[in-house]
Design a protein around this motif. Structure first.
Motif, mmCIF file in Angstrom:
data_model
loop_
_atom_site.group_PDB
_atom_site.id
_atom_site.type_symbol
_atom_site.label_atom_id
_atom_site.label_comp_id
_atom_site.label_asym_id
_atom_site.label_seq_id
_atom_site.Cartn_x
_atom_site.Cartn_y
_atom_site.Cartn_z
ATOM 1 N N ALA A 20 0.978 -1.306 0.030
ATOM 2 C CA ALA A 20 0.112 -0.058 0.061
ATOM 3 C C ALA A 20 0.857 1.371 0.115
ATOM 4 C CB ALA A 20 -0.865 0.025 1.225
ATOM 5 N N PHE A 23 2.076 1.520 -3.579
ATOM 6 C CA PHE A 23 0.955 1.595 -4.312
ATOM 7 C C PHE A 23 0.657 3.198 -4.343
ATOM 8 C CE2 PHE A 23 -3.471 1.067 -5.758
ATOM 9 C CZ PHE A 23 -3.332 0.731 -7.101
ATOM 10 N N ALA A 116 -6.123 -0.669 -8.649
ATOM 11 C CA ALA A 116 -6.938 -0.288 -7.408
ATOM 12 C C ALA A 116 -8.409 -0.828 -7.583
ATOM 13 C CB ALA A 116 -7.257 1.059 -7.437
ATOM 14 N N CYS A 119 -7.795 -4.296 -5.824
ATOM 15 C CA CYS A 119 -7.712 -4.270 -4.189
ATOM 16 C C CYS A 119 -9.156 -4.134 -3.862
ATOM 17 C CB CYS A 119 -6.941 -2.932 -3.944
ATOM 18 S SG CYS A 119 -5.248 -2.751 -4.792
ATOM 19 N N LYS A 120 -10.099 -3.168 -4.271
ATOM 20 C CA LYS A 120 -11.394 -3.000 -3.725
ATOM 21 C C LYS A 120 -12.173 -3.903 -3.881
ATOM 22 C CE LYS A 120 -15.104 0.671 -3.839
ATOM 23 N NZ LYS A 120 -16.090 -0.372 -3.453
ATOM 24 N N HIS A 123 -11.513 -6.479 -1.008
ATOM 25 C CA HIS A 123 -11.725 -5.836 0.164
ATOM 26 C C HIS A 123 -13.273 -6.030 0.348
ATOM 27 C CE1 HIS A 123 -8.041 -3.108 0.087
ATOM 28 N NE2 HIS A 123 -7.754 -4.466 0.407
HETATM 29 C C1 ASC Z 1 -4.870 1.814 -2.136
HETATM 30 C C2 ASC Z 1 -4.932 1.290 -1.031
HETATM 31 C C3 ASC Z 1 -5.853 0.215 -1.104
HETATM 32 C C4 ASC Z 1 -6.345 0.566 -2.388
HETATM 33 C C5 ASC Z 1 -8.002 0.689 -2.538
HETATM 34 C C6 ASC Z 1 -8.318 0.763 -3.722
HETATM 35 O O1 ASC Z 1 -3.923 2.940 -2.191
HETATM 36 O O2 ASC Z 1 -4.135 1.076 0.185
HETATM 37 O O3 ASC Z 1 -6.069 -0.659 -0.172
HETATM 38 O O4 ASC Z 1 -5.787 1.457 -2.905
HETATM 39 O O5 ASC Z 1 -8.147 1.613 -1.607
HETATM 40 O O6 ASC Z 1 -9.928 1.085 -3.557
#
Ligand code: ASC
Length: 129
Positions: A20, A23, A116, A119-120, A123
């Motif tokens: 993170a 990124f 990204a 990642c989302k 999550h």
């Molecule tokens: C980031 C980060 C995440 C992802 C997420 C993308 O920079 O730390 O966990 O992007 O937010 O939606």
């Protein structure tokens, strides 16, 4: 591969923290908060792509929970789906590293957005909020 379940939790959290951080440095450029620097973007993206390979082996059974940020039980009950989500990140992070090498801000922005989203997605599906 881990002596104790807590070691696996610590390991994966550390990997996500490092990922993170790097990124986020790309995001700062993609979002115009810091000036675009192609070499820096490429260096950060290489790290993201490598670290993206690491956390998933540390999602060992029995290390879920209900607290905010911890993995939901479906990481294990839907392991194939979770692994697919992990693979999506790894694929997009590899493309991000290639895009960063092209030294082109528009390409970096597009690849950053695609990464990204992976990642989302994970999550949203697998992490307690
Ligand atoms: C980031 C980060 C995440 C992802 C997420 C993308 O920079 O730390 O966990 O992007 O937010 O939606």
């Amino acid at each position: 591969q881990f002596q104790k379940p807590e070691d696996a939790v610590k390991y994966r959290k550390a990997a996500f923290t490092v990922m993170a951080t790097h990124f986020g440095r790309i995001g700062a450029m993609a979002q115009g908060r810091v000036p675009f620097d192609g070499a820096a973007a490429a260096a950060n993206a290489e790290i993201v792509a490598e670290i993206a390979k690491l956390p998933y082996m540390a999602f060992v059974e029995g290390t879920g929970g209900n607290e905010k940020g911890s993995p939901k039980a479906n990481v294990w009950s839907e392991r194939a789906k979770f692994d697919e989500a992990a693979k999506n990140l790894q694929t997009e992070a590899a493309k991000l590293a290639l895009a960063a090498k092209a030294n082109n801000l528009d390409q970096l922005k597009a690849a950053f957005g695609n990464t990204a989203r992976t990642c989302k997605a994970c999550h949203d599906n697998f992490r307690n909020d």
